[in-house]
Write a protein that holds these residues in place. Structure first.
Motif, PDB file in Angstrom:
ATOM      1  N   UNK A 118       0.825  -1.227   0.000  1.00 39.23           N
ATOM      2  CA  UNK A 118       0.000   0.000   0.000  1.00 39.23           C
ATOM      3  C   UNK A 118       0.847   1.260   0.000  1.00 39.23           C
ATOM      4  N   UNK A 119       2.124   1.119  -0.387  1.00 38.77           N
ATOM      5  CA  UNK A 119       2.964   2.311  -0.540  1.00 38.77           C
ATOM      6  C   UNK A 119       4.115   2.350   0.431  1.00 38.77           C
ATOM      7  N   UNK A 120       4.907   3.405   0.316  1.00 32.74           N
ATOM      8  CA  UNK A 120       5.954   3.635   1.305  1.00 32.74           C
ATOM      9  C   UNK A 120       5.279   3.834   2.660  1.00 32.74           C
ATOM     10  N   UNK A 121       6.040   3.551   3.736  1.00 34.35           N
ATOM     11  CA  UNK A 121       5.449   3.590   5.075  1.00 34.35           C
ATOM     12  C   UNK A 121       5.240   5.042   5.515  1.00 34.35           C
ATOM     13  N   UNK A 122       3.983   5.451   5.553  1.00 34.93           N
ATOM     14  CA  UNK A 122       3.659   6.847   5.878  1.00 34.93           C
ATOM     15  C   UNK A 122       4.024   7.163   7.328  1.00 34.93           C
ATOM     16  N   UNK A 123       3.844   6.182   8.217  1.00 38.83           N
ATOM     17  CA  UNK A 123       4.180   6.396   9.632  1.00 38.83           C
ATOM     18  C   UNK A 123       5.668   6.720   9.779  1.00 38.83           C
ATOM     19  N   UNK A 124       6.491   5.991   9.039  1.00 37.69           N
ATOM     20  CA  UNK A 124       7.933   6.202   9.129  1.00 37.69           C
ATOM     21  C   UNK A 124       8.340   7.556   8.529  1.00 37.69           C
ATOM     22  N   UNK A 125       7.612   7.973   7.475  1.00 41.82           N
ATOM     23  CA  UNK A 125       8.009   9.204   6.766  1.00 41.82           C
ATOM     24  C   UNK A 125       7.473  10.475   7.416  1.00 41.82           C
ATOM     25  N   UNK A 126       6.337  10.332   8.130  1.00 45.43           N
ATOM     26  CA  UNK A 126       5.561  11.508   8.535  1.00 45.43           C
ATOM     27  C   UNK A 126       6.393  12.564   9.270  1.00 45.43           C
ATOM     28  N   UNK A 127       7.317  12.148  10.129  1.00 41.13           N
ATOM     29  CA  UNK A 127       8.072  13.110  10.945  1.00 41.13           C
ATOM     30  C   UNK A 127       9.419  13.482  10.333  1.00 41.13           C
ATOM     31  N   UNK A 128       9.677  13.018   9.123  1.00 41.43           N
ATOM     32  CA  UNK A 128      10.975  13.339   8.506  1.00 41.43           C
ATOM     33  C   UNK A 128      11.028  14.797   8.070  1.00 41.43           C
ATOM     34  N   UNK A 129      12.253  15.339   7.966  1.00 39.67           N
ATOM     35  CA  UNK A 129      12.403  16.675   7.384  1.00 39.67           C
ATOM     36  C   UNK A 129      13.322  16.566   6.163  1.00 39.67           C
ATOM     37  N   UNK A 130      13.480  17.682   5.485  1.00 38.58           N
ATOM     38  CA  UNK A 130      14.257  17.659   4.236  1.00 38.58           C
ATOM     39  C   UNK A 130      15.692  17.195   4.464  1.00 38.58           C
ATOM     40  N   UNK A 131      16.280  17.704   5.547  1.00 40.54           N
ATOM     41  CA  UNK A 131      17.685  17.362   5.805  1.00 40.54           C
ATOM     42  C   UNK A 131      17.873  15.856   5.960  1.00 40.54           C
ATOM     43  N   UNK A 132      16.956  15.239   6.725  1.00 42.47           N
ATOM     44  CA  UNK A 132      17.057  13.791   6.948  1.00 42.47           C
ATOM     45  C   UNK A 132      16.821  13.007   5.669  1.00 42.47           C
ATOM     46  N   UNK A 133      15.808  13.396   4.915  1.00 46.59           N
ATOM     47  CA  UNK A 133      15.487  12.719   3.653  1.00 46.59           C
ATOM     48  C   UNK A 133      16.654  12.795   2.678  1.00 46.59           C
ATOM     49  N   UNK A 134      17.218  14.025   2.588  1.00 43.11           N
ATOM     50  CA  UNK A 134      18.301  14.249   1.628  1.00 43.11           C
ATOM     51  C   UNK A 134      19.562  13.504   2.063  1.00 43.11           C
ATOM     52  N   UNK A 135      19.853  13.582   3.376  1.00 41.35           N
ATOM     53  CA  UNK A 135      21.071  12.934   3.883  1.00 41.35           C
ATOM     54  C   UNK A 135      21.004  11.421   3.679  1.00 41.35           C
ATOM     55  N   UNK A 136      19.826  10.859   3.907  1.00 45.44           N
ATOM     56  CA  UNK A 136      19.681   9.400   3.738  1.00 45.44           C
ATOM     57  C   UNK A 136      19.489   9.025   2.271  1.00 45.44           C
ATOM     58  N   UNK A 137      19.273  10.022   1.423  1.00 42.92           N
ATOM     59  CA  UNK A 137      18.918   9.788   0.019  1.00 42.92           C
ATOM     60  C   UNK A 137      17.794   8.738  -0.034  1.00 42.92           C
ATOM     61  N   UNK A 138      16.733   9.074   0.708  1.00 40.70           N
ATOM     62  CA  UNK A 138      15.575   8.189   0.924  1.00 40.70           C
ATOM     63  C   UNK A 138      15.116   7.542  -0.386  1.00 40.70           C
ATOM     64  N   UNK A 139      14.943   6.241  -0.401  1.00 41.35           N
ATOM     65  CA  UNK A 139      14.506   5.435  -1.573  1.00 41.35           C
ATOM     66  C   UNK A 139      15.627   5.099  -2.553  1.00 41.35           C
ATOM     67  N   UNK A 140      16.849   5.674  -2.372  1.00 44.37           N
ATOM     68  CA  UNK A 140      17.897   5.407  -3.358  1.00 44.37           C
ATOM     69  C   UNK A 140      18.209   3.929  -3.500  1.00 44.37           C
ATOM     70  N   UNK A 141      18.097   3.200  -2.364  1.00 44.01           N
ATOM     71  CA  UNK A 141      18.477   1.791  -2.366  1.00 44.01           C
ATOM     72  C   UNK A 141      17.669   0.984  -3.394  1.00 44.01           C
ATOM     73  N   UNK A 142      16.429   1.476  -3.688  1.00 40.95           N
ATOM     74  CA  UNK A 142      15.639   0.743  -4.681  1.00 40.95           C
ATOM     75  C   UNK A 142      16.336   0.691  -6.037  1.00 40.95           C
ATOM     76  N   UNK A 143      17.188   1.685  -6.332  1.00 41.34           N
ATOM     77  CA  UNK A 143      17.897   1.674  -7.620  1.00 41.34           C
ATOM     78  C   UNK A 143      18.696   0.384  -7.784  1.00 41.34           C
ATOM     79  N   UNK A 144      19.201  -0.145  -6.648  1.00 42.09           N
ATOM     80  CA  UNK A 144      20.014  -1.359  -6.727  1.00 42.09           C
ATOM     81  C   UNK A 144      19.185  -2.541  -7.223  1.00 42.09           C
ATOM     82  N   UNK A 145      17.895  -2.544  -6.887  1.00 37.03           N
ATOM     83  CA  UNK A 145      17.032  -3.636  -7.360  1.00 37.03           C
ATOM     84  C   UNK A 145      16.916  -3.598  -8.882  1.00 37.03           C
ATOM     85  N   UNK A 146      16.828  -2.391  -9.415  1.00 42.85           N
ATOM     86  CA  UNK A 146      16.617  -2.278 -10.863  1.00 42.85           C
ATOM     87  C   UNK A 146      17.893  -2.556 -11.648  1.00 42.85           C
TER      88      UNK A 146
END
Ligand code: CAA
Length: 258
Positions: free
Chosen positions: A64-92
């Motif tokens: 049903x999508x990325x985990x909204x509970x996990x994302x809800x409290x994130x900020x730009x700095x954290x998202x950018x620093x973790x490069x959120x979702x980048x790991x999926x590129x390895x699957x492709x």
């Protein structure tokens, strides 16, 4: 045997199966699940015994999508620093063909994960959608690019701008999924597709995947040149001489699978 907490992994008949297993959240894709799916798929990809990877969920939800509970409290700095979702590129980037068996909801990241597969077999009750707009964001696991390349601007804009969910039948009509089957047959049919792919010459299947993938990532001229060079390269493979000899001798080929 590797331990996983969010997925189940099994192998049978040259097919490695990954089952998304967070039923309490309709297989919402959290960071742990992303890491585990990519790690399991990478291990399967490296195994000489495996010729196809099958990814599936539950009857109610592929995911049903990325985990909204996990994302809800994130900020730009954290998202950018973790490069959120980048790991999926390895699957492709894996070379083993991937089949997705989709029942129930494939929304947001769930639809995007299905689109990372090479073949999607959907149950007739499956629902696909990119509802991120309703959360005040846009897709982040590839839909703006992969959905648009699969179904064209008109349908991609419609789905991404409105968040509308589409039925499996429409998904097949617009080119988002490969086959639609009865819900109760989805896993069995997808397994058959995966087993059939896994029964082919492994280098031929891998190069076919790479060549089709290049159509999404190159000019026509570059893609055609790559295809032709790969075709030429296959004449160094035992499977090429075996496949053509078997045809002329009117028998089934015996692939080397490596
Ligand atoms: N993240 C976290 N939890 C989720 C979830 C998600 N994406 N989707 C469902 N859940 C949870 C629900 O919160 C609920 O948990 P609780 O029982 O603790 O409340 C549980 O799963 C069951 O869900 P519902 O009670 O909502 O089930 P339903 O049958 O009434 O509705 C649904 C099903 C229509 C799929 C609904 O759950 C829904 O709309 N989910 C969110 C879909 C969504 O917006 N996905 C996009 C996420 S953002 C994204 O994916 C970004 C990206 O591009 C990668």
């Amino acid at each position: 045997m590797t331990e996983y907490s969010t997925i189940l992994v099994s192998t049978d008949a040259r097919v490695g199966k990954i089952t998304l297993n967070r039923p309490e959240s309709l297989n919402a894709l959290n960071t742990t699940m992303m890491e585990e799916v990519v790690r399991a798929a990478t291990e399967l990809d490296a195994s000489p015994e495996i010729g196809a990877i099958l990814i599936t969920g539950s009857d109610k939800a592929f995911a049903a999508g990325a985990d909204i509970t996990e994302m809800a409290e994130q900020d730009h700095q954290g998202m950018y620093a973790a490069d959120w979702f980048r790991r999926w590129d390895d699957l492709t980037r894996l070379r083993t063909p991937i089949v997705a068996a989709v029942n129930g909801y494939a929304l947001g990241g769930g639809c995007e994960l299905a689109m990372m597969a090479d073949v999607i077999v959907a149950g007739e009750g499956a629902r696909f959608g990119q509802p991120e707009i309703n959360l005040g964001v846009i897709p982040g696991m590839g839909a703006s690019q992969r959905l648009t390349r699969s179904v064209g601007k008109a349908k991609a804009m419609d789905m991404i701008l409105t968040g509308r969910r589409i039925h499996a039948e429409e998904a097949e009509r617009i080119g988002l999924v490969s086959r639609v089957v009865a819900d109760e047959d989805t896993l069995a049919q997808a397994t058959k597709v995966a087993e059939l792919i896994a029964s082919k010459s492994k280098p031929a299947a891998q190069m076919a995947k790479e060549a089709v993938g290049a159509a999404f990532d190159s000019t026509l001229h570059q893609g055609l040149t790559l295809e032709r060079r790969m075709f030429h390269a296959m004449f160094s493979l035992e499977d090429q001489s075996e496949g053509m000899r078997a045809f002329r001798e009117k028998r089934e080929p015996q692939w080397r699978h490596r």
